[in-house]
Design an enzyme around this catalytic site. Structure first.
Site, PDB file in Angstrom:
ATOM      1  N   PRO A  78       0.825  -1.211   0.000  1.00 14.57           N
ATOM      2  CG  PRO A  78       0.065  -0.958   2.198  1.00 14.57           C
ATOM      3  CD  PRO A  78       0.750  -1.946   1.275  1.00 14.57           C
ATOM      4  CG  ASP A  79      -0.719   4.974  -1.736  1.00 16.20           C
ATOM      5  OD1 ASP A  79      -1.462   4.725  -0.764  1.00 16.20           O
ATOM      6  OD2 ASP A  79      -1.111   5.591  -2.731  1.00 16.20           O
ATOM      7  CG  PHE A  80       3.261   5.807   3.374  1.00 12.70           C
ATOM      8  CD1 PHE A  80       3.638   5.894   4.689  1.00 12.70           C
ATOM      9  CD2 PHE A  80       3.867   4.855   2.581  1.00 12.70           C
ATOM     10  CE1 PHE A  80       4.605   5.058   5.220  1.00 12.70           C
ATOM     11  CE2 PHE A  80       4.836   4.014   3.087  1.00 12.70           C
ATOM     12  CZ  PHE A  80       5.209   4.111   4.414  1.00 12.70           C
ATOM     13  NE  ARG A  81       1.651  12.119   2.769  1.00 16.34           N
ATOM     14  CZ  ARG A  81       2.912  11.740   2.843  1.00 16.34           C
ATOM     15  NH1 ARG A  81       3.394  10.908   1.954  1.00 16.34           N
ATOM     16  NH2 ARG A  81       3.695  12.182   3.802  1.00 16.34           N
ATOM     17  CG  ASN A 152       8.944   3.413  -2.890  1.00 16.77           C
ATOM     18  OD1 ASN A 152       8.259   4.307  -2.396  1.00 16.77           O
ATOM     19  ND2 ASN A 152       8.770   2.983  -4.123  1.00 16.77           N
ATOM     20  CG  ASP A 154       9.578  -1.130  -1.968  1.00 23.06           C
ATOM     21  OD1 ASP A 154      10.634  -0.968  -2.618  1.00 23.06           O
ATOM     22  OD2 ASP A 154       8.484  -0.619  -2.310  1.00 23.06           O
ATOM     23  CG  HIS A 171      12.629   8.897   2.687  1.00 28.53           C
ATOM     24  ND1 HIS A 171      11.655   9.027   1.726  1.00 28.53           N
ATOM     25  CD2 HIS A 171      13.111  10.148   2.902  1.00 28.53           C
ATOM     26  CE1 HIS A 171      11.547  10.299   1.386  1.00 28.53           C
ATOM     27  NE2 HIS A 171      12.421  10.994   2.082  1.00 28.53           N
TER      28      HIS A 171
END
Length: 326
Positions: A78-81, A152, A154, A171
């Site tokens: 899932p994305d964050f927003r 990302n 991941d 990040h």
């Protein structure tokens, strides 16, 4: 840290800042160019076909990819927003005071359990690279990928075969781990702790004398030095900027778009039109910016088709499918 997984790890106070670079020590002489004054009177329309033509003709030789969670959503991460489906909208069961607290270093110090629980769900190996990741790998194979800057966490870029030196995880990610405020911890031990739950984390933290976490940048922590060093080197040398699957909200990552030279084509591939707050211009006739409102995988496949790279891309897809069946 990460936005879009990962897009939120630097200090939370920087979220609303659109000129953070002028205050960063690693970039003392780096200034955003005045693009508007240097544009040609009429610029070509920057779209999928235009990008494909650049690739097919060999005119793009130093490509930078900026990517966010949108390149990983087809991997079921899932994305964050996104309202309703984004990670931040689905953390109610974690008992957080606010959704972003799960990546806040101060909250983590008080209550690490929510992040440790999420850590197991996000750990690399549970998800496979997408067509967008394989496109980045193809650019590297062609010798025209200058760098991939990703929000990302991941690690799907390297899972797709992109060389570690070509990826800047702005990040952080799960490639390493450390004690907060301390030294490195073998990532294998951290993975084992994630798999075994609360007891595993308690033992690991006791062994190393402090809270241990993967090298994901949290709110309240600085971004990696490598991010600033390579950003300063790479963006002035870029001749095509592809921005994929990011809301361009989180600074200082979002501000990178303004640091290519004037006239450099910039194409945003994203579900929503974003980035005008950081200097993208989709309306002026003289602008060399373009926007494609589409799925990242679908769009890169179209670029590949138009560029005449289908056979090479299909070979990467077939190799990925075979690996998944092993």
């Amino acid at each position: 840290m990460h936005e879009d997984p990962g897009g939120q790890g630097f200090c939370a106070k920087m979220l609303s800042c659109t000129s953070c670079f002028s205050h960063l020590p690693w970039l003392p002489s780096w200034r955003q160019p005045s693009r508007a004054t240097k544009m040609r009177a009429a610029a070509p329309r920057v779209d999928v076909k235009y990008v494909a033509d650049l690739l097919a003709s060999g005119k793009a030789q130093r490509i930078i990819i900026m990517c966010g969670a949108g390149v990983s959503t087809s991997a079921n991460i899932p994305d964050f927003r996104s309202p309703g489906t984004g990670l931040y909208d689905n953390l109610q069961s974690y008992g957080l005071p606010f959704a972003e607290a799960i990546f806040d270093i101060e909250y983590f110090a008080q209550n690490p359990k929510p992040f440790y629980r999420l850590c197991k769900e996000l750990w690399p190996g549970r998800y496979s690279p997408t067509a967008a990741h394989r496109f980045i790998r193809l650019l590297e194979k062609k010798g025209i990928l200058l760098r991939c800057f990703t929000q990302n966490i991941d690690s799907l870029e390297t899972a797709a075969g992109v060389s570690v030196d070509k990826v800047v995880a702005a990040h952080g990610n799960f490639d390493g781990a450390r004690v907060v405020g301390g030294g490195a911890v073998p990532i294998e031990e951290v993975k084992f702790a994630a798999e075994t739950g609360d007891e595993g984390w308690r033992k690991l933290n006791k062994k190393y004398g402090g809270l241990v976490k993967p090298n994901i940048v949290f709110f309240g922590e600085p971004l990696p030095r490598r991010f600033f060093e390579l950003a300063r080197h790479d963006f002035p040398n870029c001749d095509l900027l592809l921005i994929m699957g990011t809301s361009l909200v989180v600074q200082p990552f979002a501000g990178l778009v303004g640091h290519v030279n004037a006239g450099t084509p910039r194409l945003l591939i994203n579900r929503d039109r974003v980035g005008e707050n950081v200097g993208l211009d989709f309306t002026s006739p003289s602008s060399t910016d373009g926007f494609v409102s589409a799925d990242c995988d679908e769009t890169v496949r179209e670029i590949v088709r138009l560029a005449g790279w289908q056979a090479e891309f299909d070979a990467l897809e077939s190799a990925a499918d075979a690996k998944g069946r092993i």
